[in-house]
Every structure is written in structure tokens, then in C-alpha cells.
Motif scaffolding. Structure first.
Motif, short mmCIF file in Angstrom:
data_model
loop_
_atom_site.label_atom_id
_atom_site.label_comp_id
_atom_site.label_asym_id
_atom_site.label_seq_id
_atom_site.Cartn_x
_atom_site.Cartn_y
_atom_site.Cartn_z
N ILE A 1 10.99 9.91 -4.31
CA ILE A 1 11.18 11.24 -3.73
C ILE A 1 10.82 12.29 -4.78
CG2 ILE A 1 12.82 12.81 -2.63
CD1 ILE A 1 14.42 10.42 -1.73
N PHE A 2 9.88 13.19 -4.44
CA PHE A 2 9.47 14.29 -5.29
C PHE A 2 9.95 15.60 -4.65
CE2 PHE A 2 6.67 10.78 -6.08
CZ PHE A 2 6.57 10.74 -7.46
N ASP A 3 9.55 16.71 -5.27
CA ASP A 3 10.02 18.00 -4.78
C ASP A 3 9.52 18.29 -3.37
OD1 ASP A 3 11.50 18.57 -6.96
OD2 ASP A 3 9.93 19.71 -8.01
N ARG A 4 8.23 18.10 -3.12
CA ARG A 4 7.64 18.48 -1.84
C ARG A 4 7.08 17.31 -1.06
NH1 ARG A 4 7.42 23.88 -1.58
NH2 ARG A 4 7.59 25.06 -3.53
N GLU A 5 7.22 16.12 -1.54
CA GLU A 5 6.71 14.95 -0.83
C GLU A 5 7.49 13.72 -1.26
OE1 GLU A 5 2.65 14.38 -1.86
OE2 GLU A 5 3.07 13.66 -3.88
N THR B 1 0.86 -1.18 0.00
CA THR B 1 0.00 0.00 0.00
C THR B 1 0.90 1.23 0.00
OG1 THR B 1 -1.72 -1.16 1.23
CG2 THR B 1 -1.81 1.24 1.23
N TRP B 2 0.51 2.23 -0.80
CA TRP B 2 1.32 3.43 -0.91
C TRP B 2 0.93 4.43 0.17
CZ3 TRP B 2 5.47 4.42 -3.97
CH2 TRP B 2 5.71 3.52 -5.00
N PHE B 3 1.96 5.07 0.75
CA PHE B 3 1.78 6.17 1.70
C PHE B 3 2.63 7.34 1.23
CE2 PHE B 3 0.32 2.67 4.19
CZ PHE B 3 -0.57 3.19 5.12
N ARG B 4 2.33 8.51 1.74
CA ARG B 4 3.10 9.70 1.42
C ARG B 4 3.51 10.42 2.70
NH1 ARG B 4 0.15 14.52 1.79
NH2 ARG B 4 1.65 15.57 0.43
N ILE B 5 4.69 11.04 2.67
CA ILE B 5 5.19 11.84 3.78
C ILE B 5 5.53 13.22 3.24
CG2 ILE B 5 7.55 10.98 3.48
CD1 ILE B 5 7.95 11.26 6.47
N THR B 6 5.21 14.24 3.99
CA THR B 6 5.33 15.62 3.51
C THR B 6 6.76 16.13 3.61
OG1 THR B 6 4.69 16.39 5.71
CG2 THR B 6 2.94 16.18 4.06
N ARG C 1 4.02 14.92 8.16
CA ARG C 1 2.74 14.23 8.23
C ARG C 1 2.78 13.04 7.29
NH1 ARG C 1 0.14 17.99 6.63
NH2 ARG C 1 -0.58 17.36 4.56
N ILE C 2 2.30 11.90 7.76
CA ILE C 2 2.26 10.67 6.97
C ILE C 2 0.81 10.27 6.79
CG2 ILE C 2 2.98 8.27 6.83
CD1 ILE C 2 5.37 8.91 8.53
N GLU C 3 0.42 9.96 5.55
CA GLU C 3 -0.96 9.57 5.27
C GLU C 3 -0.97 8.63 4.08
OE1 GLU C 3 -2.75 13.32 4.71
OE2 GLU C 3 -1.81 13.72 2.76
N ALA C 4 -2.10 7.92 3.92
CA ALA C 4 -2.25 7.00 2.80
C ALA C 4 -2.29 7.77 1.49
CB ALA C 4 -3.51 6.17 2.98
N SER C 5 -1.84 7.12 0.41
CA SER C 5 -1.74 7.78 -0.88
C SER C 5 -1.84 6.73 -1.98
CB SER C 5 -0.44 8.56 -1.00
OG SER C 5 -0.26 9.06 -2.31
N ILE D 1 14.17 6.26 5.95
CA ILE D 1 13.81 4.90 6.35
C ILE D 1 13.81 4.74 7.87
CG2 ILE D 1 14.57 2.49 6.26
CD1 ILE D 1 15.41 2.97 3.37
N PRO D 2 14.86 5.17 8.60
CA PRO D 2 14.78 5.06 10.07
C PRO D 2 13.62 5.84 10.68
CG PRO D 2 17.04 5.44 9.37
CD PRO D 2 16.19 5.63 8.17
N MET D 3 13.31 7.02 10.11
CA MET D 3 12.21 7.81 10.66
C MET D 3 10.87 7.12 10.41
SD MET D 3 11.18 11.78 9.89
CE MET D 3 10.77 11.43 8.19
N ILE D 4 10.68 6.54 9.22
CA ILE D 4 9.44 5.82 8.94
C ILE D 4 9.30 4.62 9.86
CG2 ILE D 4 8.27 4.45 7.18
CD1 ILE D 4 9.52 6.33 5.07
#
Length: 636
Positions: A515-519, A478-483, A545-549, A496-499
Motif C-alpha cells: 500500500i502506497f500513498d495513492r495506489e 504478476t503484479w497489478f496496481r489499483i488506484t 481502476r485496476i491495471e497491470a504493473s 482483498i474482498p473487492m479485488i
């Protein structure tokens, strides 16, 4: 076994304190072989060493006399590494020699040196102090060691570890050569043996236990915890055991401050001890523990040296000890004088190997478990409430009269429910903790693996041969995104350690990372999806912030299985490898001017950059000569 024949004043003091038989170390120093000799003694913490060297010094200090004479220069000097331990030794020697009229004084750091100077001028029989303050009084001429008969080094290994070697040597060199030297240490290392060889004469070596042997009265437990739930685990361990006294160890002063504030906020009666506290604050904290006004003490290793707290039944290692001696010394604060104690190590998932190596080197029998749950704590509370003396003791007539009055207007069930609410109100609420069953299963698999010397093939691994772990299939993630993106220097090395920390997972649960520019988007295995989503939902952070994506899309996104599974994302940054990008040369070689722009200087016919000449010649860098040699006014 009763105490052997000792001085009558000392025998009366022991009887008044309820001593009926000696501990092993006390019996060893009272043998005929040890009488009048220098002693080199190794004994575990809490074995009665203070009373032991007090009894051993008795014949030398008193002889056939029943009382000490007029106070003058000290006859006995006891040196301890910390002020708390020195004050404790002074209290023990005061009651032990109180029947003989001994005057005991202290010289420790953090106290008023002028008061100590006046006390030394008035005279004493026994002096207890720390190395630094004793050396200071010696150099100022306040301390006279000419009449010294017995010199005791208590916790000698700790004094050397704390850097007091030069101070000790100066004190020992200033004392009479014919004195008795009693050296007590938890371990007899090489530096201790060298110190004893230099300053002792024909010393008797006494070993009551094996070197660094763990206490037999201490139960060791290792609790698996998520890396970001250590503080919550301390709360539940304190609530589960409900010991009359508990000691929580942190490795740093900042850790002590944070843990002290967290426990106090949750309703625990807690005090903190660290090196930044003044003597007055330390004394007040220790007195609160002895009086029962505080039940929990949070401290660093150094601040807890020499602590002898009453009814200390629990030691919690919030931070793992740095080595084996630190583990045994911390745990040795409990299980003293024949009492039982419990030592609990909180082991984050990421440090399980380190904890296992530490426990194996210490040779302790440890029980591994998950953190105490809220249901287990509530069950313990119920059992403790039913056994509370308030329910078993015979009530007073006044209490019975009030009870009858209450029962006239309330039912028995209502009164009992009110009693339960009052009982629970004084107890901090337990925390909800996560226990990863896979960590337990991993430990079980490790224990089943062949030991060193047994033949073991890579194919015996449960997960297959050694090598790169298998890739996660698209239907298993499942994909998630982090800001956080490239704009904030996102990098898998710290992402990876933070996740893992925020989501209570391990590295193997993470798949692709884009990895993208802002997320940043990343994959999480279906097996860990539920607990990961619940863990990150509780994370409160204004910046992260981490949320589903959904999966990353777009024509520039690399396909699954491509050469850049965790490489740079699509967008305004072309890939280094793969399909050619419009406007980017396909090769670094070729005719000048076709696909390979020059990095410096303007273009020139033939594809060569313009000549950069001496000052005055045309070009973008006119006026700045490129050569470095001094004295050259023209180009060579």
C-alpha cells in the motif's frame, strides 16, 4: 378416486371447473371422521387447500338446503395473511358456492373501507379478509360475527410470523363459541399448536405430508456464479428455460427495483412486486401476469405471499433464502396442481457453503451446474423454433398466397433466414458469463472427503497439512496496481474482498499487497492472471481502476519474504520493524535528550519536562488548572 357424496350444488361447481378427483388434502377433509369437526390441517402449498376448506364447510353452511337464504351477517369467515391471497380465496369460493347462490365479499387492506362498510351493511354469506382490516371493521361496529358458523384460518403460520396474533385472537374471541374452526397451515409449529388448543374443540389433526417436505414436482438446481454477475445469470437462466411464467425473488425492495429495471432494459416483459406499491399498482401487475402481457415477476418474499400465477414454471432465487422455510415457500410457487416446475438458486462463489447447508437442511435433491452459456441458449432457441406451432400448424389459404408471392422474388433460404431473424429479435440476447472450474473441482473434493465419524488426518488434504498456505514464488505471480492508497484509507480488510469480486478470483490467488500513498500494488497468481485481467478490464469506475504493473521498486521497499509481506509500504512512512531509519531513534530507552524527544512540554535540564503549576505560573498551559476536584483553590 372420485369425489365422495357432497352437496349437489358443490358437485355441479366442481364438474363445471373440470375437477374429476380430489387431491390428498381434499379427500382427507371429506372423510366421515372429519364431518362436522374442527380441523387442524397441514398441507403443502399448491395442494388445493382453498377448495378443501370450502368443501369441508359445505355441510355446516348449507345442510339440506339447496340455496342460501337472504344475505345478512356472514355465515363463514376466511382469514388470509395478504390481500392477494384473500382475493384469490374469494375467487375460489365464489365459483365453488356460485351454484348455491352465495354472496362473497372481501375486506382487505389497501381497498376502500367505505365500500366494504356498505357491503357489510347490505349483508353477505361468506366473508374473506385480512386480519388488520377485519379487526378494524369489528372495532367500528361494521362487522357482526353473531351468526358465524365456520371460521377458517388460511396460512396461519404466515399470519403469526407477520405479527397478526393479537388481531386473530380478538377476532376469534368475538365469534360464537359453537362455531367450527378450520385451521390450515403449511407447518404445525408450537405457536400454531398452542393457538389450535386454545380456540379449537376436539380438533382432528390431518397431515398430508411430512413437516416442511419439499415438493416432489419441483426440480432444484444450484448455479455457481461470480458475485458481480448475479444479474447477468438471471438473464441467462430466464433465456435458457423460457418458461411461460417466471418468478424472481430478491431479499429487499431495492433489489426488486434494480432487478426489475435491469430485466426491463434487456427486453423482458417484467413486472415488480414489493411492499411499497399501492393496491392499484399491485392489481395491475398481477393482472398483466395472468393475461400473459408480462412473463416475469420480480418480488420480495412478503409481496409474493399467496401468489397463484398461471403457468408458473420457473422460480429464480436471485438472493439466497434466509432459511429453510423461505426456500420451500418460494419454490412452492411453482410445481402446483400436478404441474412440473424448476427452482434455480444462484449461488455466488463466496456463499457456496451457506447454500449447501441450506439445501441439506431442506432435504432437497439438487443438481449443481455452471451458468447457462450463450451457446447452450442458442441451441435451445433452435430446438424451440423448430417445434414452434407457427411451423407445425396448417397454414391458412391467405398465408399461402402471400408466401407464394414472397417466393417469386426471394429464395427459400432468404425467406427462412428472415424468419429466423424475426424469431430472434423478440428474444433478449444472452450474456457472456464466467464459470470458475475450480469451484466445481472444490465441490467434488468436498464430496470425496470422509464424513463425520471417519478417521481423517490433516495430511490427507490435497494441498498439504492444515496451516498457513504456501507463499507464491516470484516466477508464479504478476503484479497489478489499483488506484487506491493510504490517502483513501486503503486496508487489506476491504481491498482483498473487492479485488476478489472485481476479478472473479478467490483469496488464495492473491499474494503480497503493498500500500502506497495513492495506489496499491498486489500480486496475482499466474494461474488466475488471464481471467483476472479480462474481468477487471470490463470494470468501469471513475475512482477505482485496476491495471497491470511492475513490481514495487526503490530502496525503501521491503524485500520479498520480509516481516511485512502485507505491511505498510515504503515512502514517507518508516517501518515499525527492520533496518533503522535515519533520524529515528533506535531505542526507546537511553539518556534523556538522546533519541527520545518528549511528547509534551518543553525540555528542561535533566531531561524532565517543565513543571505545570497553578494558574499564573509560567508554562504552555498557564491559566488551565490540571486538577479536577471542585473547591480547591490551590494545588495540594
Amino acid at each position: 378416486m372420485a369425489f365422495p357424496d357432497i352437496h349437489p350444488a358443490l358437485a355441479r361447481a366442481l364438474a363445471s371447473q373440470g375437477y374429476e378427483e380430489p387431491t390428498p388434502v381434499q379427500a382427507a377433509v371429506l372423510t366421515e371422521e372429519a364431518e362436522g369437526r374442527d380441523l387442524l390441517v397441514s398441507a403443502q402449498t399448491g395442494s388445493g387447500k382453498t377448495v378443501a376448506f370450502g368443501l369441508a364447510a359445505g355441510p355446516t353452511l348449507l345442510g339440506e338446503e339447496q340455496w342460501f337464504g337472504q344475505p345478512g351477517p356472514p355465515l363463514a369467515l376466511a382469514i388470509a395473511p395478504t390481500r392477494e391471497l384473500a382475493m384469490q380465496v374469494a375467487r375460489e369460493l365464489s365459483w365453488l358456492y356460485g351454484q348455491a347462490g352465495a354472496k362473497v365479499e372481501t375486506c382487505v387492506g389497501g381497498m376502500d373501507p367505505r365500500r366494504e362498510q356498505r357491503a357489510l351493511a347490505a349483508g353477505c354469506h361468506i366473508l374473506v379478509g385480512t386480519p388488520g382490516r377485519l379487526k378494524d371493521h369489528l372495532e367500528r361496529g361494521n362487522l357482526d360475527l353473531g351468526a358465524l358458523r365456520v371460521l377458517v384460518l388460511d396460512e396461519a403460520d404466515e399470519m403469526l410470523d407477520m405479527g397478526f396474533r393479537e388481531d386473530l385472537e380478538e377476532i376469534l374471541d368475538s365469534s360464537p363459541v359453537d362455531r367450527r374452526t378450520l385451521l390450515f397451515s403449511a407447518t404445525i409449529a408450537k405457536d400454531i399448536a398452542a393457538l389450535a388448543k386454545r380456540y379449537q374443540r376436539n380438533a382432528l389433526r390431518i397431515d398430508t405430508v411430512r413437516r416442511d417436505e419439499p415438493h416432489g414436482d419441483i426440480e432444484y438446481r444450484a448455479v455457481r456464479v461470480a458475485p458481480n454477475e448475479v444479474e447477468l445469470a438471471v438473464v441467462n437462466v430466464l433465456r435458457f428455460f423460457e418458461a411461460p411464467g417466471a418468478l424472481v425473488f430478491c431479499n429487499t425492495r431495492d433489489g426488486v427495483r434494480h432487478m426489475h429495471a435491469a430485466l426491463r432494459e434487456r427486453g423482458f416483459s417484467v413486472v415488480g412486486l414489493s411492499g411499497e406499491l399501492g393496491q392499484r399498482e399491485r392489481s395491475e401487475a398481477l393482472q398483466a401476469l395472468r393475461d400473459g402481457h408480462a412473463r416475469v415477476c420480480v418480488a420480495t418474499d412478503v409481496a409474493a405471499r399467496g401468489l397463484d400465477l398461471p403457468d408458473l414454471g420457473l422460480v429464480i432465487h436471485a438472493d439466497l433464502p434466509i432459511n429453510k422455510p423461505a426456500l420451500l415457500h418460494r419454490s412452492g410457487r411453482t410445481g402446483r396442481a400436478g404441474r412440473k416446475g424448476t427452482s434455480v438458486l444462484l449461488v455466488p462463489y463466496t456463499r457456496r457453503r451457506k447454500a449447501e447447508q441450506l439445501l441439506a437442511s431442506a432435504g432437497v435433491d439438487v443438481q449443481w451446474q455452471g451458468p447457462p452459456t450463450a451457446d447452450e441458449i442458442k441451441a435451445k432457441d433452435q430446438a424451440r423454433m423448430l417445434e414452434d406451432p407457427i411451423l407445425t400448424e396448417a397454414p391458412a389459404e391467405e398465408d399461402l398466397a402471400l408466401a407464394r408471392l414472397v417466393l417469386e422474388t426471394r429464395s427459400a433460404e432468404q425467406v427462412a433466414a428472415a424468419l429466423m431473424r424475426l424469431y430472434r429479435q423478440r428474444l433478449p440476447a444472452p450474456e457472456e458469463l464466467y464459470d470458475d472450474s475450480r469451484m466445481r473441482d472444490a465441490q467434488a473434493r468436498d464430496r470425496e472427503r470422509p464424513q463425520r465419524g471417519d478417521r481423517w488426518e490433516p495430511s490427507d488434504r490435497e494441498d498439504g497439512p492444515v496451516g498457513r498456505p504456501p507463499r507464491l514464488a516470484p516466477e508464479d505471480v504478476t503484479w497489478f496496481r489499483i488506484t487506491v492508497g493510504r490517502a483513501k484509507n486503503a486496508d487489506p480488510k476491504w481491498l482483498i474482498p473487492m479485488i476478489c469480486r472485481l476479478g472473479h478470483i478467490t483469496k488464495k490467488d492473491i499474494g503480497s499487497i503493498r500500500i502506497f500513498d495513492r495506489e496499491t500494488k498486489f500480486e496475482i497468481s499466474k494461474e488466475a492472471e488471464a481471467k483476472f485481467a479480462a474481468a477487471v478490464k470490463a470494470t468501469v469506475d471513475d475512482e477505482i481502476r485496476i491495471e497491470a504493473s511492475g513490481p514495487p521498486g526503490g530502496p525503501t521497499s521491503p524485500p520479498r519474504g520480509g516481516p511485512h509481506r502485507k505491511g505498510p509500504p515504503s515512502g514517507d512512512r518508516p517501518f515499525r520493524k527492520g533496518a533503522p531509519v535515519e533520524g529515528k531513534p533506535t531505542s526507546r530507552k537511553g539518556p534523556p535528550g538522546e533519541g527520545k524527544p518528549f511528547r509534551k512540554g518543553p525540555a528542561h535540564e535533566g531531561g524532565k519536562p517543565a513543571f505545570k503549576g497553578p494558574p499564573g505560573s509560567p508554562g504552555p498551559k498557564a491559566g488551565k488548572p490540571p486538577w479536577k476536584k471542585k473547591g480547591n483553590d490551590q494545588r495540594k
